[in-house]
Design a protein around this motif. Sequence first.
Motif, PDB file in Angstrom:
ATOM      1  N   GLU A 112       0.812  -1.221   0.000  1.00 13.19           N
ATOM      2  CA  GLU A 112       0.000   0.000   0.000  1.00 13.19           C
ATOM      3  C   GLU A 112       0.845   1.270   0.000  1.00 13.19           C
ATOM      4  O   GLU A 112       0.310   2.371   0.023  1.00 13.19           O
ATOM      5  CB  GLU A 112      -0.918   0.016   1.235  1.00 13.19           C
ATOM      6  N   SER A 113       2.163   1.140  -0.008  1.00  8.04           N
ATOM      7  CA  SER A 113       3.022   2.320   0.104  1.00  8.04           C
ATOM      8  C   SER A 113       2.965   3.154  -1.167  1.00  8.04           C
ATOM      9  O   SER A 113       2.611   2.677  -2.247  1.00  8.04           O
ATOM     10  CB  SER A 113       4.476   1.905   0.377  1.00  8.04           C
ATOM     11  N   ILE A 114       3.347   4.412  -1.031  1.00  9.60           N
ATOM     12  CA  ILE A 114       3.347   5.342  -2.156  1.00  9.60           C
ATOM     13  C   ILE A 114       4.317   4.901  -3.246  1.00  9.60           C
ATOM     14  O   ILE A 114       4.127   5.184  -4.430  1.00  9.60           O
ATOM     15  CB  ILE A 114       3.694   6.762  -1.647  1.00  9.60           C
ATOM     16  N   VAL A 115       5.347   4.158  -2.853  1.00  8.48           N
ATOM     17  CA  VAL A 115       6.339   3.662  -3.820  1.00  8.48           C
ATOM     18  C   VAL A 115       5.683   2.756  -4.845  1.00  8.48           C
ATOM     19  O   VAL A 115       5.915   2.869  -6.052  1.00  8.48           O
ATOM     20  CB  VAL A 115       7.478   2.932  -3.078  1.00  8.48           C
ATOM     21  N   HIS A 116       4.841   1.853  -4.375  1.00  6.10           N
ATOM     22  CA  HIS A 116       4.162   0.930  -5.293  1.00  6.10           C
ATOM     23  C   HIS A 116       2.975   1.601  -5.982  1.00  6.10           C
ATOM     24  O   HIS A 116       2.687   1.319  -7.151  1.00  6.10           O
ATOM     25  CB  HIS A 116       3.718  -0.318  -4.537  1.00  6.10           C
ATOM     26  N   GLU A 117       2.316   2.491  -5.269  1.00  7.97           N
ATOM     27  CA  GLU A 117       1.153   3.167  -5.849  1.00  7.97           C
ATOM     28  C   GLU A 117       1.544   4.026  -7.045  1.00  7.97           C
ATOM     29  O   GLU A 117       0.838   4.060  -8.061  1.00  7.97           O
ATOM     30  CB  GLU A 117       0.488   4.048  -4.788  1.00  7.97           C
ATOM     31  N   TYR A 118       2.689   4.707  -6.947  1.00  9.58           N
ATOM     32  CA  TYR A 118       3.102   5.636  -8.004  1.00  9.58           C
ATOM     33  C   TYR A 118       4.236   5.098  -8.877  1.00  9.58           C
ATOM     34  O   TYR A 118       4.715   5.800  -9.757  1.00  9.58           O
ATOM     35  CB  TYR A 118       3.532   6.970  -7.391  1.00  9.58           C
ATOM     36  N   GLY A 119       4.651   3.875  -8.655  1.00  5.60           N
ATOM     37  CA  GLY A 119       5.712   3.301  -9.480  1.00  5.60           C
ATOM     38  C   GLY A 119       7.038   4.019  -9.311  1.00  5.60           C
ATOM     39  O   GLY A 119       7.692   4.392 -10.294  1.00  5.60           O
ATOM     40  N   ILE A 120       7.450   4.204  -8.063  1.00  2.00           N
ATOM     41  CA  ILE A 120       8.681   4.943  -7.761  1.00  2.00           C
ATOM     42  C   ILE A 120       9.864   3.990  -7.674  1.00  2.00           C
ATOM     43  O   ILE A 120       9.813   2.969  -6.987  1.00  2.00           O
ATOM     44  CB  ILE A 120       8.537   5.711  -6.435  1.00  2.00           C
ATOM     45  N   ARG A 121      10.925   4.343  -8.374  1.00  2.00           N
ATOM     46  CA  ARG A 121      12.180   3.599  -8.227  1.00  2.00           C
ATOM     47  C   ARG A 121      13.035   4.304  -7.179  1.00  2.00           C
ATOM     48  O   ARG A 121      13.193   5.522  -7.210  1.00  2.00           O
ATOM     49  CB  ARG A 121      12.948   3.520  -9.544  1.00  2.00           C
TER      50      ARG A 121
END
Length: 263
Positions: A112-121
């Motif tokens: 559920e983190s923003i990293v996975h939500e927004y596709g952040i590397r």
Amino acid sequence: MGGEVRQLLEQIHRFSRRCLFRVLSMGPLPTHLAFIMDGNRRYAKKRGLEDGSGHKAGFSTLMSMLQYCYELGIKYVTIYAFSIDNFRRKPEEVQSLMDLMLEKIKSLLDKESIVHEYGIRVYFIGNLGLLNDQVRAAAEEVMKATAKNSRVVLLVCVAYNSTDEIVQAVKRSCVDKADRDTERIQLVDIEENMQMSVAPEPDILIRSSGETRLSNFLLWQTGNSQLFSLDALWPEIGLRHLVWAILNFQRSHSYLEKRKKQL
């Protein structure tokens, strides 16, 4: 009823942001923002909070900034999370910061983190060998887990300072030249061996808490960056501060582009 009101307000805020960002997008937008997140401890002291609360509030601010950058289409975000010089602080304070860092790094792996939500590397930049085994392992796990993401790139400078990055780049350049049996080291060799070479130079460097020092951060990369100092402490930074920084960038964009071409 209270939940419905909050949900309605959040929808209004999101719509307002979209309208605001659409207007901002009419002008040039930065590709890369860098932040010196200063003032977490002062924020906690100012509000009479317990130790560590300021850094937790600062992490929430970072998540908000990442959301805004994603919505604006800003590709790269770099943060100064922990300097090599910070290891000189009291051992109990360093340990507390390492424990908090471990907690927050692990939270990036949540589905559920923003990293996975927004596709952040995520990249961790710095002398990771100075970190304890748990923090280093967690950082490496996050980098591996996000390696295929590409929408936004978050560079976390931890156990970092710019002089160390430059020295390590020179050392790697010397090793490369020795392997190729050549002696002459050129500028491009050092640049290619900089850890920050995975991102373009920052367009804007934002520092909170009213300080105007670079504090040994991205000295190599910020020669043409616009510096923006905010009086607010890092946990107090909000959307209005980001918008103001971008408006200032747009106002001087043509001049900065001309300077780059002259160099």
